[in-house]
Design an enzyme around this catalytic site. Structure first.
Site, mmCIF file in Angstrom:
data_model
loop_
_atom_site.group_PDB
_atom_site.id
_atom_site.type_symbol
_atom_site.label_atom_id
_atom_site.label_comp_id
_atom_site.label_asym_id
_atom_site.label_seq_id
_atom_site.Cartn_x
_atom_site.Cartn_y
_atom_site.Cartn_z
ATOM 1 N N CYS B 40 44.527 43.804 31.936
ATOM 2 C CA CYS B 40 43.716 43.293 32.513
ATOM 3 C C CYS B 40 43.705 44.524 33.548
ATOM 4 O O CYS B 40 44.730 44.395 34.585
ATOM 5 C CB CYS B 40 43.142 42.009 33.159
ATOM 6 N N GLU B 41 42.965 44.923 33.812
ATOM 7 C CA GLU B 41 43.091 45.984 34.722
ATOM 8 C C GLU B 41 42.604 46.075 35.893
ATOM 9 O O GLU B 41 43.346 46.515 37.476
ATOM 10 C CB GLU B 41 41.826 47.558 34.020
ATOM 11 N N HIS B 42 42.644 44.442 36.506
ATOM 12 C CA HIS B 42 42.285 44.513 38.271
ATOM 13 C C HIS B 42 43.466 43.933 38.425
ATOM 14 O O HIS B 42 43.465 44.465 39.921
ATOM 15 C CB HIS B 42 41.388 43.349 38.079
ATOM 16 N N HIS B 43 44.494 43.323 38.226
ATOM 17 C CA HIS B 43 45.364 42.632 38.394
ATOM 18 C C HIS B 43 46.612 42.542 36.746
ATOM 19 O O HIS B 43 47.919 42.574 37.984
ATOM 20 C CB HIS B 43 45.159 41.047 38.250
ATOM 21 N N GLN B 81 37.535 42.988 29.453
ATOM 22 C CA GLN B 81 37.262 42.261 27.890
ATOM 23 C C GLN B 81 36.166 42.836 27.494
ATOM 24 O O GLN B 81 35.572 43.478 26.585
ATOM 25 C CB GLN B 81 37.642 40.883 27.642
ATOM 26 N N HIS B 109 42.692 34.074 29.291
ATOM 27 C CA HIS B 109 43.088 35.477 30.501
ATOM 28 C C HIS B 109 44.836 34.423 31.109
ATOM 29 O O HIS B 109 44.089 33.119 31.534
ATOM 30 C CB HIS B 109 42.093 35.988 30.962
ATOM 31 N N CYS B 111 44.969 35.039 33.847
ATOM 32 C CA CYS B 111 44.946 34.979 35.180
ATOM 33 C C CYS B 111 44.162 33.667 35.345
ATOM 34 O O CYS B 111 44.088 32.780 36.827
ATOM 35 C CB CYS B 111 44.061 36.383 35.950
#
Lengths: 149, 149, 149, 149, 149, 149, 149, 149, 149, 149
Positions: B40-43, B81, B109, B111
């Site tokens: 995931c590019e955010h975290h 995704q 995920h 997260c």
């Protein structure tokens, strides 16, 4: 190797010879979960799985084990799964002149696991629908419902 | 990290090079349960699961392991995704010019379980449908029926 | 008790703050099997189970764990299952202005087993559909197909 | 990251404070399928799965949710699975002075799937047995029988 | 073919280099369900399935993904299943000097289905037990219990 | 016997007394897998199984355990399965004036196994649909989809 | 609440009155999967699951539904699971004077999911074995084998 | 042999005699999973499996075990599966004059496994739909949905 | 019929000719789930199911498909299940002189369902153990553990 | 009623007449999952389930369907489950003089669900072991292992 390609020496006519019966039946006949084993023509790598066949008879029905024999004729050759699916459907159409034919093939391809990608769990599904089973979405859906579980 | 983002150095053209064949087949081809792993590019937290791909060929079919390779190209990047799903569908459309493409991604995920919410069992499903598979509800339903167990 | 009703001190705005992203995606996004635990407001008896959420984005997507947080906000209150279902759907609609939202809640109610009736195995299912997912039967059916195992 | 390593700020004493009860019971107490999430200390890659705990009380029993809290204390750190298993067993031994303790951890390691080997389906099982559960094969077998489905 | 036999160019030493750690742990460590793919040396026909590995450490543990790498080294060769099983067990014994090693291999052999016998459903199970896991029936039984579902 | 026929002394009004609430909800509410036990009026032979109930509220919802109580009232009598199904649906209609009601009963009949035919595995399914759930095929299909596992 | 604690007004003698029969049988009798619902005495939070009972008769057998009634007497009180298990075993011992008794209780505790830890999937298993079933490991193992699926 | 062909001495009239009741019910009644055993008339080889029957009553319902008896009458003869399916449907139509009848037969044919083809896992599905169940695709789909798991 | 009794024309020697290899392996080799089809000699009624074979080699191993061939030789005759089991075990003993042999056969007998008793679901299990597998209960138990799912 | 108690008119001798064969076999023969239906003599309430039978022959084996017939003789009477189990075991002992006999009965009792207790899911297991199967714990364990799925 000889065993794996023996399909070349067989024809649908030989196999069906005498096993087509007159029966006053016009609803769908399905034979599902026919084990299939074949060889991919690009890398000679095996693929195998199950074939599901349905047809809408026009007063002619075929001995059930003959449908399995037709699967053998076309899988025991160098193949691609898309063509195998179509050839089985075409052979049944020619032999029985049914109102419709449906063939679904679900297979695991060794090339997906023995080479770099290594996707052990993936399966490939192909289908060919002819006649009523192609044109009438309700028949198509009914076939797909009946071959599930 | 290098391994997880190696998708940036690969292009669909390189991968498909020479693996597109002419085959007289126009019914849906499905490869389901392709294992997928991405970040995931955010975290920078992993998400992973399965990709199901279907396409309606226009006389051109692709070697099956190539579809798995396309999944690798786009999942081995920093992703979300929703975008991953779309990129796989777009790449197949560009390469094969099919009548339609469908991609469904089911993923867990990290997260959702490593942080406060702790929902261990939830899964995220995204889909992209293009061409006939977007416009024709019956094709869409047939694809969804066939990828279910 | 404090823990079970902490949902009253939280608002959707706080939770979603900064977790809404622009993404060029307009097909259904589903998060399914989100564990849920709540208290029935009539007898203070627990009910618990799973929440399935789907929405059709209009260029805005939400961080996935935020959908789980919204479930927490509304389940950590005194509730009835019908209202819980609706509140989750409304909160997503307000925050994302999506083309459609679908929420299905499946739960076991302690009152079904701790009191006289003793129906240990029964489960209650409620749903709220808004926007396109309410009006278009095909989208609705697609959502219901995808949340099934 | 802070969340993932918050185990360092907690001690077993704080957590168990006041939750140990006298109960005239000396047969095995098992809590199984406790969800666990941790980080491998070598590559900071997640591993997660389930913990099964059994102990033979010596007139002292612990509140069941406390066993889950002990799992949290030691999994929310940088770990290796072998050490995590042992630390959980040691903490219970110190707190309850039981006749025996058994801990089994079953986990999926992201390093098995995000890097080169790509073994999506493999799981790692570790165990620590102390006291009677180490020395008496029959108790050990009984514990292993009861944690299976 | 090159890919399928690349195991010949790799040695256990190279693979394990630097991934053996001192850890005060002396109970069984198990990695189960490692996917395996190999080629039978008699007819060059594929066989594939799962490998389960257990060992009783003597203060030395190995990075878990390395066990999967050892499986790769010996399966990516022309093999028979009995020898593959033994080679994996021997390599672990040499590298870790553990108190005991257990290896179980469950595989489907293409030769059972592509040739005359056509037994689609049969699977072959082989095992090698060394050290304590060979001599002590209780350890052996514990290993077999833990690798089952 | 007295216990088995105690349904005759109970009425829906008594049971629902005070358990109907105003709630601004107009989507389907389903309670599924309600255990049921009854006696066939022809041979006093037991039949038993599960009842699934769905209704489309018109601003009035009923306490969930009350639906189970209604099942009790009508099953604790001498019955035939077709009539039992209808009576449950009618009672809900009268009490709640909903937009629609659906009741499905799946049961095993002892007469199928204790007498000559000996069909141990067969089950009987009956249904009654009223209002919108009778007239609108989409609602009907949605109900049938949601009561399946 | 009254319903949940009605076990205090009942005694084993009342319940078993007249339901103990002489039968020349001395092998294990097992009643498994008896649904159970109780309240934890520490936080008044529900726990529920299944009870499995076995006993080795000494020429006296009890009506099977009576074993379920004994479970009711002791679960409809404020309890801890360890004590509940023991009380059921003791009550059977007193009433039947059997050669041995075994009771296993598997339960989900709401406190594991409604409070901070949120371990939705964990279950607690307790057991009490008396007489031959305590002393003879083979009887004990046989009981554990028979209560598994 | 006599036992296997005793169906010739029985008629639907004898069997249904007195077991048709007036009941104010007009929704589908289904009896599913009726075990069936028959002999193929071509090679005297057994085929066996399950029959699913549904009908839409016109104020007349039949005792449920009678439907099983009708299956016996027609399966205890030399048969082909297509004709068996049709005969059952016709017999119900004649006896009950219902608004519609549906019969689905799923069977394994010994000829598929005892002779050359050896397809151990394949099953044959045939169906006959009459009246409303033939003409109305929605009723047909509802029947197929309800007989699935 | 000719096909079903072709086992009489085959001998173990012919089949194993050249497929026995020297391999330094002395732990149990198991081939499980070999499909089997035979004819009961008393009523010429089919029975079919699965064969599980295990042997402890003494430096000699046999090609795996040959074990399946041995099953064919003895099942394609008029048989009783007890004798079939023993003959397979004896043939392996003679050919390989192993330290021990175990054969388990699980079968459905048509006579249990086509005649009066009609027990559709029952299965018959027979076993033969020779050498170490007969005398050593631990080996025997290990074999039984490994052939289970 | 007449049908349910027809067991009184039959004797084991009549049933086994001529179906005992000499066969050189001395390992355990098991017939499992024999459907059983009986009536409890205390309240004339049905109980039903499955019977598993094993015996160690002394050169005499019985036709398999005869074991099912013996189950019929003793279950078609007014019974208690403990006695039914013992009578089946005794009848086999008298008829075959085997080295050992084991009978396990698993049943659901209507009295557990049609009366006050309402424990829908509980099942009762009884067993009788005679001869070697009583005295030798290993044989007993082997029987219990083989009757499990």
């Amino acid at each position: 190797m000889q065993f794996l390609t023996k399909g070349y020496q067989e024809s649908t006519e030989d196999v069906l010879n005498g096993a087509i019966f007159d029966e006053d039946h016009d609803e769908m006949v399905i034979v599902k979960d026919i084990d299939m084993f074949s060889l991919c023509e690009h890398h000679l790598v095996p693929f195998f799985g199950k074939v599901h066949i349905g047809y809408l008879p026009r007063k002619k029905v075929v001995g059930l084990s003959k449908l399995a024999r037709i699967v053998e004729i076309f899988s025991r050759r160098l193949q691609v799964q898309e063509r195998l699916t179509k050839q089985i459907a075409m052979a049944i159409t020619e032999a029985l002149k049914p109102a419709g034919v449906a063939v679904v093939v679900e297979a695991s391809h060794m090339c997906m696991l023995m080479r770099g990608v290594q996707k052990m769990n993936s399966r490939t599904i192909t289908s060919t629908m002819l006649g009523v089973l192609r044109e009438d979405p309700k028949s198509r859906e009914e076939f797909l419902t009946l071959i599930k579980n």
